[in-house]
Design a protein around this motif. Structure first.
Motif, PDB file in Angstrom:
ATOM      1  N   MET A  95       9.834   4.230  68.253  1.00 39.33           N
ATOM      2  CA  MET A  95      10.140   5.646  68.266  1.00 39.33           C
ATOM      3  C   MET A  95      10.905   5.984  69.540  1.00 39.33           C
ATOM      4  N   ARG A  96      11.862   6.865  69.393  1.00 38.92           N
ATOM      5  CA  ARG A  96      12.702   7.275  70.507  1.00 38.92           C
ATOM      6  C   ARG A  96      11.922   8.195  71.439  1.00 38.92           C
ATOM      7  N   GLU A  97      12.072   7.988  72.737  1.00 35.24           N
ATOM      8  CA  GLU A  97      11.384   8.814  73.741  1.00 35.24           C
ATOM      9  C   GLU A  97      12.237  10.009  74.174  1.00 35.24           C
ATOM     10  N   THR A  98      13.550   9.834  74.186  1.00 34.59           N
ATOM     11  CA  THR A  98      14.437  10.905  74.643  1.00 34.59           C
ATOM     12  C   THR A  98      15.381  11.321  73.513  1.00 34.59           C
ATOM     13  N   PRO A  99      15.802  12.574  73.509  1.00 32.27           N
ATOM     14  CA  PRO A  99      16.748  13.021  72.478  1.00 32.27           C
ATOM     15  C   PRO A  99      18.103  12.342  72.653  1.00 32.27           C
ATOM     16  N   THR A 100      18.839  12.279  71.577  1.00 31.02           N
ATOM     17  CA  THR A 100      20.165  11.675  71.621  1.00 31.02           C
ATOM     18  C   THR A 100      21.169  12.627  70.979  1.00 31.02           C
ATOM     19  N   TRP A 101      22.391  12.588  71.422  1.00 27.33           N
ATOM     20  CA  TRP A 101      23.453  13.436  70.909  1.00 27.33           C
ATOM     21  C   TRP A 101      23.945  12.963  69.548  1.00 27.33           C
ATOM     22  N   ARG A 102      23.627  11.712  69.172  1.00 32.05           N
ATOM     23  CA  ARG A 102      24.161  11.150  67.936  1.00 32.05           C
ATOM     24  C   ARG A 102      23.627  11.849  66.689  1.00 32.05           C
ATOM     25  N   ILE A 103      22.398  12.316  66.709  1.00 36.01           N
ATOM     26  CA  ILE A 103      21.830  12.914  65.501  1.00 36.01           C
ATOM     27  C   ILE A 103      22.497  14.254  65.172  1.00 36.01           C
ATOM     28  N   PRO A 104      22.585  15.213  66.097  1.00 38.50           N
ATOM     29  CA  PRO A 104      23.297  16.454  65.728  1.00 38.50           C
ATOM     30  C   PRO A 104      24.776  16.216  65.427  1.00 38.50           C
ATOM     31  N   LEU A 105      25.408  15.332  66.185  1.00 36.51           N
ATOM     32  CA  LEU A 105      26.809  15.010  65.919  1.00 36.51           C
ATOM     33  C   LEU A 105      26.949  14.363  64.542  1.00 36.51           C
ATOM     34  N   GLY A 106      26.052  13.457  64.203  1.00 36.16           N
ATOM     35  CA  GLY A 106      26.095  12.783  62.913  1.00 36.16           C
ATOM     36  C   GLY A 106      25.885  13.740  61.760  1.00 36.16           C
ATOM     37  N   ILE A 107      24.953  14.669  61.899  1.00 38.22           N
ATOM     38  CA  ILE A 107      24.707  15.652  60.842  1.00 38.22           C
ATOM     39  C   ILE A 107      25.932  16.543  60.668  1.00 38.22           C
ATOM     40  N   PHE A 108      26.507  16.985  61.770  1.00 34.40           N
ATOM     41  CA  PHE A 108      27.708  17.815  61.698  1.00 34.40           C
ATOM     42  C   PHE A 108      28.872  17.044  61.059  1.00 34.40           C
ATOM     43  N   ALA A 109      29.082  15.796  61.486  1.00 35.82           N
ATOM     44  CA  ALA A 109      30.168  14.983  60.933  1.00 35.82           C
ATOM     45  C   ALA A 109      29.949  14.730  59.439  1.00 35.82           C
ATOM     46  N   LEU A 110      28.720  14.437  59.051  1.00 33.69           N
ATOM     47  CA  LEU A 110      28.422  14.211  57.641  1.00 33.69           C
ATOM     48  C   LEU A 110      28.721  15.468  56.824  1.00 33.69           C
ATOM     49  N   PHE A 111      28.327  16.621  57.322  1.00 31.73           N
ATOM     50  CA  PHE A 111      28.584  17.888  56.649  1.00 31.73           C
ATOM     51  C   PHE A 111      30.083  18.137  56.491  1.00 31.73           C
ATOM     52  N   VAL A 112      30.829  17.951  57.560  1.00 36.87           N
ATOM     53  CA  VAL A 112      32.282  18.176  57.516  1.00 36.87           C
ATOM     54  C   VAL A 112      32.962  17.186  56.570  1.00 36.87           C
ATOM     55  N   LEU A 113      32.589  15.924  56.658  1.00 36.25           N
ATOM     56  CA  LEU A 113      33.210  14.911  55.799  1.00 36.25           C
ATOM     57  C   LEU A 113      32.878  15.132  54.324  1.00 36.25           C
ATOM     58  N   LEU A 114      31.668  15.569  54.026  1.00 32.92           N
ATOM     59  CA  LEU A 114      31.321  15.850  52.630  1.00 32.92           C
ATOM     60  C   LEU A 114      32.086  17.060  52.098  1.00 32.92           C
ATOM     61  N   ILE A 115      32.311  18.057  52.941  1.00 30.10           N
ATOM     62  CA  ILE A 115      33.113  19.206  52.520  1.00 30.10           C
ATOM     63  C   ILE A 115      34.548  18.772  52.235  1.00 30.10           C
ATOM     64  N   ILE A 116      35.110  17.950  53.110  1.00 25.78           N
ATOM     65  CA  ILE A 116      36.477  17.452  52.902  1.00 25.78           C
ATOM     66  C   ILE A 116      36.557  16.601  51.644  1.00 25.78           C
ATOM     67  N   TYR A 117      35.592  15.703  51.462  1.00 25.01           N
ATOM     68  CA  TYR A 117      35.562  14.839  50.279  1.00 25.01           C
ATOM     69  C   TYR A 117      35.467  15.687  49.012  1.00 25.01           C
ATOM     70  N   GLY A 118      34.566  16.662  49.014  1.00 25.71           N
ATOM     71  CA  GLY A 118      34.423  17.536  47.853  1.00 25.71           C
ATOM     72  C   GLY A 118      35.680  18.334  47.562  1.00 25.71           C
ATOM     73  N   ALA A 119      36.334  18.816  48.604  1.00 25.07           N
ATOM     74  CA  ALA A 119      37.571  19.582  48.419  1.00 25.07           C
ATOM     75  C   ALA A 119      38.680  18.712  47.848  1.00 25.07           C
ATOM     76  N   VAL A 120      38.784  17.488  48.328  1.00 23.97           N
ATOM     77  CA  VAL A 120      39.805  16.565  47.804  1.00 23.97           C
ATOM     78  C   VAL A 120      39.537  16.261  46.333  1.00 23.97           C
TER      79      VAL A 120
END
Length: 74
Positions: free
Chosen positions: A1-26
């Motif tokens: 288990m991770r002891e400290t927060p990481t920037w990758r999780i919020p960035l990953g969620i945001f990137a996944l959301f944006v990429l899925l919107i782009i994929y759906g639009a295409v």
């Protein structure tokens, strides 16, 4: 288990959301003009495949969000 927060999780969620919107639009923009004249059954198969294909890179993406590496730990 991770002891400290990481920037990758919020960035990953945001990137996944944006990429899925782009994929759906295409898909929404180009798929109907390509398969619009096909039968309903053939269109269903194509849309089911297109609806599932985004899951293929998801495992590695989630591994990166958790570990910072693109491959599973040994």
């Amino acid at each position: 288990m991770r002891e400290t927060p990481t920037w990758r999780i919020p960035l990953g969620i945001f990137a996944l959301f944006v990429l899925l919107i782009i994929y759906g639009a295409v898909i929404a923009r180009y798929a109907p003009s390509i398969i619009g004249s096909w039968s309903g059954g053939a269109q269903t198969v194509v849309y089911v495949i297109l609806g599932l294909v985004w899951l293929l890179p998801l495992k590695r993406f989630l591994i990166w969000m958790e570990t910072g590496r693109w491959s599973p730990p040994e």
